[in-house]
Scaffold this motif. Sequence first.
Motif, short mmCIF file in Angstrom:
data_model
loop_
_atom_site.label_atom_id
_atom_site.label_comp_id
_atom_site.label_asym_id
_atom_site.label_seq_id
_atom_site.Cartn_x
_atom_site.Cartn_y
_atom_site.Cartn_z
N GLY A 251 0.81 -1.21 0.00
CA GLY A 251 0.00 0.00 0.00
C GLY A 251 0.84 1.26 0.00
N TYR A 252 0.30 2.32 0.56
CA TYR A 252 0.95 3.63 0.51
C TYR A 252 2.22 3.64 1.37
CZ TYR A 252 -3.49 4.87 -1.55
OH TYR A 252 -4.60 4.90 -2.37
N ILE A 253 3.19 4.42 0.91
CA ILE A 253 4.52 4.45 1.51
C ILE A 253 4.97 5.89 1.71
CG2 ILE A 253 6.98 3.96 1.02
CD1 ILE A 253 5.55 1.45 1.67
N VAL A 254 5.73 6.13 2.78
CA VAL A 254 6.42 7.41 2.95
C VAL A 254 7.86 7.24 2.48
CG1 VAL A 254 7.22 9.18 4.55
CG2 VAL A 254 4.98 8.13 4.88
N ILE A 265 4.55 11.13 0.42
CA ILE A 265 3.63 10.00 0.50
C ILE A 265 3.33 9.58 -0.93
CG2 ILE A 265 1.36 9.21 1.25
CD1 ILE A 265 1.43 11.46 3.37
N VAL A 266 3.56 8.31 -1.23
CA VAL A 266 3.39 7.84 -2.61
C VAL A 266 2.58 6.55 -2.64
CG1 VAL A 266 5.61 8.85 -3.26
CG2 VAL A 266 5.50 6.42 -2.69
N LYS A 267 2.01 6.28 -3.81
CA LYS A 267 1.32 5.03 -4.06
C LYS A 267 2.14 4.22 -5.05
CE LYS A 267 -2.86 2.95 -5.99
NZ LYS A 267 -4.13 3.19 -6.71
N TYR A 330 23.20 14.48 0.98
CA TYR A 330 22.20 13.59 0.41
C TYR A 330 21.83 13.99 -1.01
CZ TYR A 330 21.51 11.09 4.75
OH TYR A 330 21.71 10.30 5.85
N LYS A 331 21.30 13.04 -1.74
CA LYS A 331 20.80 13.31 -3.09
C LYS A 331 19.52 14.13 -3.01
CE LYS A 331 22.67 8.97 -4.89
NZ LYS A 331 22.41 7.76 -5.69
N ASN A 332 19.14 14.68 -4.14
CA ASN A 332 17.94 15.50 -4.23
C ASN A 332 16.71 14.59 -4.22
OD1 ASN A 332 15.69 16.83 -5.76
ND2 ASN A 332 17.11 18.55 -5.65
N ILE A 333 15.85 14.73 -3.21
CA ILE A 333 14.69 13.86 -3.07
C ILE A 333 13.72 14.05 -4.23
CG2 ILE A 333 13.50 15.51 -1.57
CD1 ILE A 333 13.24 11.63 -1.48
N GLU A 334 13.60 15.27 -4.74
CA GLU A 334 12.69 15.50 -5.86
C GLU A 334 13.14 14.73 -7.10
OE1 GLU A 334 13.41 18.03 -3.68
OE2 GLU A 334 11.34 18.02 -2.92
N ARG A 335 14.45 14.63 -7.31
CA ARG A 335 14.96 13.86 -8.45
C ARG A 335 14.68 12.38 -8.27
NH1 ARG A 335 14.62 13.57 -12.98
NH2 ARG A 335 14.94 15.83 -12.92
N VAL A 336 14.86 11.87 -7.05
CA VAL A 336 14.57 10.46 -6.77
C VAL A 336 13.10 10.16 -7.05
CG1 VAL A 336 14.39 8.75 -4.91
CG2 VAL A 336 16.43 10.19 -5.09
N ILE A 337 12.22 11.02 -6.56
CA ILE A 337 10.78 10.84 -6.78
C ILE A 337 10.45 10.91 -8.28
CG2 ILE A 337 8.50 11.86 -6.41
CD1 ILE A 337 9.54 10.39 -3.95
N ILE A 346 5.52 4.76 -9.32
CA ILE A 346 4.73 5.36 -8.24
C ILE A 346 3.84 6.48 -8.77
CG2 ILE A 346 6.47 4.90 -6.45
CD1 ILE A 346 7.19 7.94 -6.66
N LYS A 347 2.84 6.82 -7.95
CA LYS A 347 2.09 8.06 -8.09
C LYS A 347 2.25 8.84 -6.79
CE LYS A 347 -1.42 6.64 -11.45
NZ LYS A 347 -2.87 6.49 -11.70
N VAL A 348 2.42 10.15 -6.89
CA VAL A 348 2.64 10.97 -5.71
C VAL A 348 1.30 11.42 -5.13
CG1 VAL A 348 3.75 13.04 -4.80
CG2 VAL A 348 4.85 11.74 -6.62
N VAL A 349 1.15 11.27 -3.82
CA VAL A 349 -0.08 11.66 -3.13
C VAL A 349 0.07 13.03 -2.49
CG1 VAL A 349 -1.68 11.06 -1.26
CG2 VAL A 349 -0.69 9.26 -2.70
N ALA A 350 1.18 13.25 -1.78
CA ALA A 350 1.41 14.53 -1.09
C ALA A 350 2.87 14.60 -0.67
CB ALA A 350 0.51 14.66 0.14
N ASN A 351 3.33 15.82 -0.35
CA ASN A 351 4.63 15.90 0.28
C ASN A 351 4.53 16.56 1.64
OD1 ASN A 351 4.83 18.72 -0.12
ND2 ASN A 351 5.95 18.47 -2.04
N LEU A 352 5.53 16.30 2.46
CA LEU A 352 5.56 16.72 3.85
C LEU A 352 6.73 17.65 4.08
CD1 LEU A 352 5.18 13.09 5.20
CD2 LEU A 352 3.36 14.79 5.29
N LYS A 353 6.48 18.73 4.77
CA LYS A 353 7.53 19.70 5.09
C LYS A 353 7.99 19.49 6.53
CE LYS A 353 8.39 24.67 5.54
NZ LYS A 353 7.78 26.01 5.43
#
Length: 360
Positions: A251-254, A265-267, A330-337, A346-353
């Motif tokens: 299911g959904y993953i952080v 948060i991604v699916k 660390y690597k750029n999380i946006e690039r990883v996503i 994956i599909k992106v559900v939301a991001n967390l600050k």
Amino acid sequence: MIKIVKSEKSWIESNAVDQLKKIAALKGIINAVGLPDLHVGKTPVGASYMTKDIIYPHIIGNDIGCGIGIFSTGLKKSKFKIDKTMKKLEKLSSLENINDFIKDTDFPFKEKLGTIGSGNHFAEFEEINKVYDEKVLNEIEIKKNEIYLLVHSGSRRYGEYILNKYIKEYSCQNGLELGTDAFNEYMSEHNKAVEFANLNREIIAHKILSCVNGKESRKILGSVHNSITEKKIDDDIYYIHRKGAAPSDIGYIVVAGSRGSNSYIVKPMDNLFDYCFSISHGSGRKWSRFGCKEKLEKVYSKKYVRQNNMKCNLIYSDKNLIYEEAPEAYKNIERVIQDMVDEKMIKVVANLKPLITYKR
């Protein structure tokens, strides 16, 4: 089969790829995948493998059950005061006094339950920053007007004890074959360490939220990214080894960012066989820990460190973590996503600050 998930814009060091190929050549490994956060470790981190009739405990390493949980807090975003919360957390010198929670458990090393650990482990208060799929967010009962706690920790000394035992007694780095006593005994202890790590994250969440007058500490999502799990496909049984990789079939993953950057948060998509049913667990290291201080001590002066004024609100006890866990390491999380989105993983559900990071 070996698969590396990366784009022209992403960077994976050649040594990590070489490590992956070396592991992939072991007996019984059918598939191996290097995810966008792939980087060098004792065995490569950000990798997943599928085996048949054999397992390799050394692949997943000593922190069996390490993973991430996101917990509700009952705290409203409009009433959450960072400075006030940090002052309360500063007084929480240790998470070790948890006798009421562990008195009925029979785990070894239970004195370590409720401790975050060193390295990249953390507890972090988060707010919803951007929503990509509001319907899904509602389904998993995450609300835009509330604060959440993200906890990343593992099995502490227990997992290390298990790995060392099976290296010493069974040379498990050469593989443990299905049906042997060594295989069965290891998997039994492995599963107990996973339970230990899950309980550890729950206790950490409870202790931190009790300290700041949180209203609840209910786990909403959780995943384990250092483990060996059984996977049945048609009539065959396979074993998925994940080292710094999150499962795609629960299911959904952080997917965690680095300190000071967003988490997501991604699916995961269905039937990711070619990716060993795995996705990235986080942003992945860009620099080795050992070189971080030399690279960053001019960027972060002693005065700057002392004032704790460093792009995020950080509570720590080991000042070396200022450098070793800096966002630049660390690597750029946006690039990883984005690499995983482009690969249709994956599909992106939301991001967390992140609002406050606790690393004691």
